[in-house]
Design a protein around this motif. Structure first.
Motif, mmCIF file in Angstrom:
data_model
loop_
_atom_site.group_PDB
_atom_site.id
_atom_site.type_symbol
_atom_site.label_atom_id
_atom_site.label_comp_id
_atom_site.label_asym_id
_atom_site.label_seq_id
_atom_site.Cartn_x
_atom_site.Cartn_y
_atom_site.Cartn_z
ATOM 1 N N THR A 106 3.052 -3.017 -7.818
ATOM 2 C CA THR A 106 2.857 -4.099 -8.781
ATOM 3 C C THR A 106 1.940 -3.671 -9.927
ATOM 4 O O THR A 106 2.150 -4.055 -11.075
ATOM 5 C CB THR A 106 2.247 -5.339 -8.104
ATOM 6 O OG1 THR A 106 1.095 -4.949 -7.357
ATOM 7 C CG2 THR A 106 3.243 -5.993 -7.179
ATOM 8 N N ARG A 141 3.884 -7.085 -0.098
ATOM 9 C CA ARG A 141 4.995 -6.463 0.632
ATOM 10 C C ARG A 141 5.378 -5.107 0.036
ATOM 11 O O ARG A 141 5.733 -4.181 0.762
ATOM 12 C CB ARG A 141 6.210 -7.395 0.630
ATOM 13 C CG ARG A 141 6.037 -8.635 1.485
ATOM 14 C CD ARG A 141 7.343 -9.421 1.572
ATOM 15 N NE ARG A 141 7.138 -10.702 2.234
ATOM 16 C CZ ARG A 141 8.108 -11.591 2.428
ATOM 17 N NH1 ARG A 141 9.333 -11.351 2.009
ATOM 18 N NH2 ARG A 141 7.845 -12.718 3.039
ATOM 19 N N CYS A 174 5.106 -12.765 -9.618
ATOM 20 C CA CYS A 174 4.526 -12.046 -8.485
ATOM 21 C C CYS A 174 3.490 -12.940 -7.808
ATOM 22 O O CYS A 174 2.639 -13.540 -8.480
ATOM 23 C CB CYS A 174 3.873 -10.749 -8.963
ATOM 24 S SG CYS A 174 2.965 -9.851 -7.688
ATOM 25 N N VAL A 175 3.575 -13.044 -6.473
ATOM 26 C CA VAL A 175 2.646 -13.901 -5.733
ATOM 27 C C VAL A 175 1.596 -13.076 -4.995
ATOM 28 O O VAL A 175 0.876 -13.597 -4.144
ATOM 29 C CB VAL A 175 3.408 -14.808 -4.729
ATOM 30 C CG1 VAL A 175 4.296 -15.787 -5.466
ATOM 31 C CG2 VAL A 175 4.219 -13.970 -3.749
ATOM 32 N N ARG A 176 1.514 -11.787 -5.318
ATOM 33 C CA ARG A 176 0.528 -10.884 -4.714
ATOM 34 C C ARG A 176 0.622 -10.868 -3.192
ATOM 35 O O ARG A 176 -0.400 -10.845 -2.489
ATOM 36 C CB ARG A 176 -0.900 -11.283 -5.135
ATOM 37 C CG ARG A 176 -1.147 -11.371 -6.642
ATOM 38 C CD ARG A 176 -1.000 -10.001 -7.291
ATOM 39 N NE ARG A 176 -1.508 -9.999 -8.662
ATOM 40 C CZ ARG A 176 -0.781 -10.314 -9.731
ATOM 41 N NH1 ARG A 176 0.488 -10.666 -9.586
ATOM 42 N NH2 ARG A 176 -1.318 -10.277 -10.941
ATOM 43 N N CYS A 177 1.852 -10.873 -2.694
ATOM 44 C CA CYS A 177 2.034 -10.897 -1.242
ATOM 45 C C CYS A 177 1.751 -9.547 -0.595
ATOM 46 O O CYS A 177 1.489 -9.472 0.612
ATOM 47 C CB CYS A 177 3.455 -11.339 -0.894
ATOM 48 S SG CYS A 177 4.748 -10.180 -1.418
ATOM 49 N N CYS A 195 10.805 -7.055 -2.428
ATOM 50 C CA CYS A 195 10.069 -8.003 -3.273
ATOM 51 C C CYS A 195 10.680 -9.404 -3.217
ATOM 52 O O CYS A 195 11.826 -9.606 -3.629
ATOM 53 C CB CYS A 195 10.061 -7.515 -4.720
ATOM 54 S SG CYS A 195 9.217 -8.644 -5.854
#
Length: 420
Positions: A365, A353, A348-351, A397
């Motif tokens: 998340t 979305r 997870c890139v903490r975007c 995601c």
């Protein structure tokens, strides 16, 4: 579809308490006979969709992983013609002038005795929604025809072919809850259904609300917001805002249950997707196997990759073709390899979305991490039970994290903690 040789009836096909079997092996049953009784308030009885002999009370695993006792019945003797049941549903002479002879309590009792549950997928016992309640006043009854999940069109077909049954059922349900206003909600990608309903509701107080086609428009809280402009807070119910909601197929079954004294034994399902040879909407008996339904549609294509009970966003994949159709089965979707992403999950890139996509304004998340690390307390803090598993977060995601599957696991952790 015609009557199958065997039907398998799980004893829990609804939200709530499991019903109790009232038949024994080798017992002869008639069409429509009660085979399982829902004794709890939030429960629903089960009726045989065939005439035949009870084979056994065994176990069955449903696509949602529930392992349940089930009654198997082998068909014997004269069977009711399913065409007759369908002709009843699509008849043009559904009465309206007799609605007032039914007391609200009587309508709720008949619905309970008929085993009717929500046919939009949730399978909540309908009598609970319409039961008269002095402490919960209902101003508006919304009839949900917003079939927004991709590939499914069974409600669209029902609105086109049985609009008068839906109108009669809506008037009955409206009387049961003493609603001041009844609104049938349809998305604007169903013009024929809208026209048929507009014609069927002439000279009635029922309104037709034409809504923008978007996912998940058919969710209860989103529907209330779109039609009435009311916000239902997390943890709240539509009834808290004076609203009752029921699916169009459920309401048609209410009309048949009350007017025709017919229990819920058959339903319409969509068999769709690029992986099915001949997609169809079918009127099938509850308890028929998924494999027989797929075979009736010509089977699957060579590039078929995944079979789903329900739609691609909220459904459950399965592989056992003996799995039975239940009251809550809205469709069977078969996807091809081209439609399925085989990309590996990454970090997870903490975007954000998934947060932007969530119609309930949750943080998927956080919920997924709580489930992955076995922390139900965190899941509760972030309102995991408010998630209705629409699948929007998983769909957007970029890391291909199976957020919905993790959230489902988290809900089980929360339920287990509540029992301990």
């Amino acid at each position: 579809m015609q009557t199958p040789e065997t039907v398998v009836l799980p004893l829990l096909q609804h939200i709530g308490a499991q019903c109790k079997p009232v038949v024994k092996p080798r017992q002869i049953v008639r069409y429509g006979e009660v085979v399982g009784v829902g004794r709890a308030f939030i429960s629903a009885s089960l009726h045989s969709p065939v005439a035949g002999k009870v084979k056994k009370i065994g176990m069955v695993t449903l696509p949602n992983s529930m392992h349940l006792p089930a009654i198997s019945i082998k068909t014997e003797g004269d069977q009711i013609n399913p065409q007759r049941l369908w002709d009843e549903m699509t008849a043009m002479d559904w009465p309206r002038d007799c609605i007032s002879i039914y007391a609200p309590e009587t309508i709720a009792k008949i619905i309970h005795n008929s085993g009717i549950v929500g046919l939009g997928g949730a399978a909540f016992p309908t009598h609970v929604k319409v039961a008269p309640n002095d402490s919960r006043m209902i101003d508006t009854l919304l009839i949900n025809g917003c079939e927004c999940e991709p590939y499914l069109s069974c409600d669209d077909r029902l609105m086109r072919e049985a609009p008068k049954a839906i109108v009669t059922g809506a008037l009955l349900a409206g009387r049961a809850v003493a609603a001041k206003e009844i609104v049938i909600c349809v998305e604007n990608n169903k013009p024929e259904a809208i026209l048929k309903l507009q014609q069927a509701t002439e000279k009635t107080l029922i309104k037709i609300a034409v809504l923008k086609t978007k996912y998940p428009q058919g969710s209860e809280k989103q529907l209330v917001k779109s039609v009435l402009g009311l916000e239902i807070p997390l943890g709240g119910l539509p009834s808290d805002a004076g609203v009752a909601i029921s699916n169009v197929a459920t309401i048609a079954s209410v009309a048949r249950g009350v007017i025709k004294e017919g229990p819920l034994t058959h339903r319409v399902i969509s068999v769709s997707g690029r992986g099915i040879k001949h997609p169809k909407n079918l009127f099938v008996p509850i308890g028929i196997s998924m494999g027989e339904v797929i075979e009736y549609c010509g089977g699957i294509t060579e590039d078929a990759a995944r079979i789903i009970s329900g739609g691609p966003m909220m459904g459950f994949a399965f592989s056992d073709m003996t799995t039975p159709v239940t009251k809550g089965t809205s469709g069977i979707t078969v996807l091809t390899h081209d439609e399925i992403s085989d990309e590996q999950e990454t970090s997870c890139v903490r975007c954000g979305r998934c947060v932007d996509a969530c119609p309930m304004n949750l943080v998927p998340t956080r919920l997924a991490l709580a489930a992955r690390y076995n922390n139900p307390s965190i899941a509760i803090r972030y309102h995991i039970n408010a998630c209705f598993e629409c699948g929007c977060c998983t769909y957007v995601c970029p890391a291909k994290i199976k957020l919905v599957q993790l959230i489902r696991t988290g809900k089980k952790l929360v339920a287990a903690m509540a029992k301990s």
